[in-house]
Scaffold this active site. Structure first.
Site, mmCIF file in Angstrom:
data_model
loop_
_atom_site.group_PDB
_atom_site.id
_atom_site.type_symbol
_atom_site.label_atom_id
_atom_site.label_comp_id
_atom_site.label_asym_id
_atom_site.label_seq_id
_atom_site.Cartn_x
_atom_site.Cartn_y
_atom_site.Cartn_z
ATOM 1 N N ASP A 65 0.926 -1.061 0.109
ATOM 2 C CA ASP A 65 -0.019 0.158 -0.027
ATOM 3 C C ASP A 65 0.885 1.306 -0.084
ATOM 4 O OD1 ASP A 65 0.935 0.202 2.357
ATOM 5 O OD2 ASP A 65 -1.048 -0.186 3.485
ATOM 6 N N ASP A 91 -7.812 -7.137 1.388
ATOM 7 C CA ASP A 91 -6.786 -7.571 2.511
ATOM 8 C C ASP A 91 -7.553 -6.948 3.871
ATOM 9 O OD1 ASP A 91 -5.364 -4.640 3.661
ATOM 10 O OD2 ASP A 91 -6.551 -4.333 1.901
#
Length: 387
Positions: free
Chosen positions: A97, A275
């Site tokens: 990320d 996720d």
């Protein structure tokens, strides 16, 4: 799939059933079967698990965190040591990320500007600047297969004006992230960069964000800024509006979600990737996920129960250890409790994902969805009655 550092990134749609999609993402480090749940390896480790265990449970991809890795051990050190795949002994696909969410949630004394975010590290108090360009640079040093643009994620509920401001800033940062990604040669190495749709829960803002991002050449598209305080029904309604506006030939990733129910319902609304820290965090706090719902091993009713969590599960953590033993480990604060319950939880999540994929291919997703929800509604198996 054999790893190939020059293989291009691609997405193939295999089957659809309603809005649910079954596909494959190909990266230089392997094939990701979608819908996919990505275990979170925040600091280059899925907590309480060996990498080989994570893989054996069915995980094709794990997530690493740009913010945490830039602070410790630093992206430059990881690069010198051969990149994140080698560093954490995970030769399969890695998604990182951008670090934006952690900057907003963890950093101290942060200051936001058009350029980026200046913040004080929660580790050592050091003053650090994170820009879209620096976020991409860090992710390139880590060498991840799938990378994320820097965006601004705000807590919900929020005024429309605040959601619009953050959405437009995220769009401008998306453009800058893409320029940096291409300048650093990401596409030539088969890497992918995903844009992130923002806009709070406002339908017009979400559609505008999705439309603008779709005009940019991203390899995939994410829905960000959900599961940050809004009710589940609001999140799902936002997805119903947003996903049809996202490119159908690219992966769709719902960031930071979620519970098994969140995942099942989001697949029904066209999402391909997920996720969440939930299965690992819950495991470290005495909570098990099973096909009949959650089991709180802190509860005294398990103290004399000789039965396993789920005798039908192929996972040894689920079928070989009694609830009484797991309860004892949790109450005693033993590290093995976190290991076994995390193992069980990730196994259940991957079993759920495989069931979803099989059902979409068989065109029986709605039946699978109804059956799974009915099992959850039954609740855990009845308490053991000692004689």
């Amino acid at each position: 799939m054999t790893n190939n550092d020059n293989a291009p990134f691609s997405f193939r749609l295999i089957a659809t059933d309603g809005m649910a999609r079954r596909g494959e993402i190909r990266t230089p480090h392997g094939t990701v079967r979608t819908p996919a749940f990505m275990p979170v390896g925040t600091q280059a480790t899925v907590k309480a698990m060996y990498p080989d265990q994570v893989r054996e449970l069915g995980s094709d991809v794990v997530l690493g965190n740009t913010y945490h890795l830039m602070l410790r051990p630093t992206a430059e050190r990881v690069a010198r040591l051969g990149g994140l795949h080698k560093f954490m002994n995970w030769p399969h696909t890695i998604l990182t990320d951008s670090g934006g969410f952690q900057v907003m949630s963890l950093a101290q004394l942060r200051k936001l500007s058009e350029k980026g975010v200046t913040f004080q590290s929660h580790v050592d108090g050091q003053k650090i600047e994170m820009t879209p360009e620096r976020s991409i640079e860090i992710q390139q040093l880590l060498g991840s297969d799938i990378q994320m643009q820097l965006d601004e994620c705000i807590a919900l509920p929020a005024p429309r004006e605040e959601a619009e401001r953050a959405m437009r800033l995220s769009l401008r940062w998306a453009e800058r992230s893409r320029v940096q990604f291409e300048a650093m040669g990401g596409p030539g190495r088969g890497q992918a960069l995903y844009g992130i749709v923002q806009g709070g829960t406002d339908p017009e803002l979400r559609l505008e964000s999705a439309g603008m991002l779709s005009q940019m050449p991203f390899e995939g598209y994410s829905v960000g800024g959900l599961a940050v305080g809004e009710p589940q029904e609001v999140m799902l309604k936002t997805l119903e509006i947003t996903t049809p506006a996202m490119p159908a030939d690219k992966p769709r990733y719902l960031m930071g979600v979620g519970t098994p129910e969140d995942i099942l319902e989001s697949v029904a609304r066209g999402i391909d990737q997920f996720d969440c820290v939930l299965p690992t965090r819950a495991g470290r706090h005495g909570l098990a996920y099973t096909r009949y719902g959650k089991v709180n091993l802190k509860n005294a009713r398990h103290a004399d129960d000789p039965r396993p969590l789920d005798e039908t599960s192929p996972c040894e953590a689920s079928n070989r250890y009694s609830r009484a033993y797991l309860h004892h480990l949790v109450k005693a604060g033993e590290g093995l409790a976190a290991m076994l319950l995390t193992w069980n939880n990730l196994a259940y999540y991957q079993q759920l994902m495989q069931g979803i994929r099989d059902a979409i291919e068989a065109q029986t997703f709605e039946e699978f969805r109804a059956r799974t929800r009915a099992d959850w509604a039954k609740g855990d198996i009845p308490p053991f009655a000692s004689r």
